[in-house]
Design a protein around this motif. Sequence first.
Motif, mmCIF file in Angstrom:
data_model
loop_
_atom_site.group_PDB
_atom_site.id
_atom_site.type_symbol
_atom_site.label_atom_id
_atom_site.label_comp_id
_atom_site.label_asym_id
_atom_site.label_seq_id
_atom_site.Cartn_x
_atom_site.Cartn_y
_atom_site.Cartn_z
ATOM 1 N N ASP A 36 0.840 -1.192 0.000
ATOM 2 C CA ASP A 36 0.000 0.000 0.000
ATOM 3 C C ASP A 36 0.880 1.248 0.000
ATOM 4 N N ALA A 37 0.371 2.305 -0.588
ATOM 5 C CA ALA A 37 1.089 3.572 -0.588
ATOM 6 C C ALA A 37 1.079 4.151 0.830
ATOM 7 N N THR A 38 2.177 4.789 1.216
ATOM 8 C CA THR A 38 2.299 5.347 2.559
ATOM 9 C C THR A 38 2.772 6.791 2.502
ATOM 10 N N TYR A 39 2.584 7.483 3.621
ATOM 11 C CA TYR A 39 3.190 8.794 3.824
ATOM 12 C C TYR A 39 3.884 8.755 5.179
ATOM 13 N N GLN A 40 4.949 9.549 5.322
ATOM 14 C CA GLN A 40 5.787 9.457 6.510
ATOM 15 C C GLN A 40 5.598 10.662 7.418
ATOM 16 N N VAL A 41 5.353 10.390 8.694
ATOM 17 C CA VAL A 41 5.293 11.425 9.724
ATOM 18 C C VAL A 41 6.253 11.023 10.837
ATOM 19 N N SER A 42 6.557 11.958 11.717
ATOM 20 C CA SER A 42 7.472 11.645 12.812
ATOM 21 C C SER A 42 6.866 12.082 14.139
ATOM 22 N N ALA A 43 7.405 11.514 15.199
ATOM 23 C CA ALA A 43 6.990 11.856 16.555
ATOM 24 C C ALA A 43 8.211 11.741 17.454
ATOM 25 N N ARG A 44 8.245 12.543 18.516
ATOM 26 C CA ARG A 44 9.362 12.511 19.462
ATOM 27 C C ARG A 44 8.853 12.030 20.819
ATOM 28 N N PHE A 45 9.628 11.124 21.425
ATOM 29 C CA PHE A 45 9.261 10.554 22.712
ATOM 30 C C PHE A 45 10.440 10.672 23.675
ATOM 31 N N ASP A 46 10.134 10.890 24.969
ATOM 32 C CA ASP A 46 11.180 10.913 25.989
ATOM 33 C C ASP A 46 11.704 9.512 26.267
ATOM 34 N N ASN A 47 10.835 8.501 26.190
ATOM 35 C CA ASN A 47 11.222 7.129 26.457
ATOM 36 C C ASN A 47 10.393 6.215 25.560
ATOM 37 N N ILE A 48 11.056 5.404 24.746
ATOM 38 C CA ILE A 48 10.318 4.512 23.847
ATOM 39 C C ILE A 48 10.190 3.100 24.409
ATOM 40 N N GLY A 49 10.783 2.821 25.560
ATOM 41 C CA GLY A 49 10.696 1.481 26.145
ATOM 42 C C GLY A 49 11.291 0.452 25.203
ATOM 43 N N GLY A 50 10.513 -0.570 24.855
ATOM 44 C CA GLY A 50 10.990 -1.638 23.980
ATOM 45 C C GLY A 50 10.447 -1.538 22.570
ATOM 46 N N LEU A 51 10.051 -0.344 22.144
ATOM 47 C CA LEU A 51 9.525 -0.165 20.788
ATOM 48 C C LEU A 51 10.613 -0.486 19.772
ATOM 49 N N LYS A 52 10.241 -1.184 18.716
ATOM 50 C CA LYS A 52 11.205 -1.596 17.698
ATOM 51 C C LYS A 52 10.727 -1.171 16.314
ATOM 52 N N PRO A 53 11.668 -1.023 15.379
ATOM 53 C CA PRO A 53 11.251 -0.759 13.997
ATOM 54 C C PRO A 53 10.332 -1.866 13.494
ATOM 55 N N THR A 88 2.713 13.691 22.364
ATOM 56 C CA THR A 88 3.135 12.296 22.523
ATOM 57 C C THR A 88 3.167 11.935 23.995
ATOM 58 N N GLN A 89 3.031 10.658 24.254
ATOM 59 C CA GLN A 89 3.140 10.127 25.607
ATOM 60 C C GLN A 89 4.093 8.947 25.559
ATOM 61 N N SER A 90 5.112 8.977 26.398
ATOM 62 C CA SER A 90 6.141 7.956 26.379
ATOM 63 C C SER A 90 5.637 6.622 26.904
ATOM 64 N N ALA A 91 6.474 5.621 26.746
ATOM 65 C CA ALA A 91 6.138 4.269 27.196
ATOM 66 C C ALA A 91 6.136 4.213 28.718
ATOM 67 N N VAL A 92 5.265 3.378 29.255
ATOM 68 C CA VAL A 92 5.240 3.117 30.687
ATOM 69 C C VAL A 92 6.212 1.978 30.935
ATOM 70 N N VAL A 93 7.228 2.236 31.749
ATOM 71 C CA VAL A 93 8.246 1.231 32.030
ATOM 72 C C VAL A 93 7.851 0.502 33.304
ATOM 73 N N LEU A 94 7.680 -0.803 33.209
ATOM 74 C CA LEU A 94 7.204 -1.616 34.320
ATOM 75 C C LEU A 94 8.119 -1.512 35.538
ATOM 76 N N GLU A 95 9.424 -1.454 35.322
ATOM 77 C CA GLU A 95 10.367 -1.366 36.436
ATOM 78 C C GLU A 95 10.173 -0.064 37.218
ATOM 79 N N ASN A 96 9.896 1.034 36.505
ATOM 80 C CA ASN A 96 9.657 2.309 37.189
ATOM 81 C C ASN A 96 8.389 2.254 38.022
#
Length: 166
Positions: free
Chosen positions: A37-54, A131-139
């Motif tokens: 499918d055709a896509t368009y690219q946007v970006s976002a900034r986060f303080d903490n991405i946790g375990g987010l992966k490409p 944006t809202q960063s990831a919730v880190v379970l350890e924290n």
Amino acid sequence: MQSSRYDAWVGLFVLIGGAALLFLALKAGNLLSLNFDATYQVSARFDNIGGLKPNAAVKSAGVVVGRVESIVFDDKTFQAKVLLNMYKNTQFPKDSSAKILTSGLLGEQYIGLEPGADEKNLASGDIIRQTQSAVVLENLIGQFINSKASDMGSAAAAVPASGSKP
């Protein structure tokens, strides 16, 4: 002569089976996404991405509306910059918000999009500002333990010593 023809057919089926297993393993591990499918690219900034992966999913209302293209660290803002490939058939308002969520208790992380109310839609190259960063379970566990320890300390100070009279 006859057995060599059967051997060739058996070998062909073994190769097809191996390719099918490889394909299923890559799809199950979220390492392969075949989407033309055709896509368009946007970006976002986060303080903490946790375990987010490409290649993680971008979802809205539980439906996959895009994929994470890449994640880079910005050494000027000290934030993670996440590039999102959004499917062209899904348009979101410019004031939409993004947060990093987890599927299940310990599942994989994905980006959840909440649509805003702006009349203009996101276009290629736009930035999602809210944006809202990831919730880190350890924290969370650390905060819980610290709050319980402080509650125990204040409760111990409130109880008078056993030998004293009020």
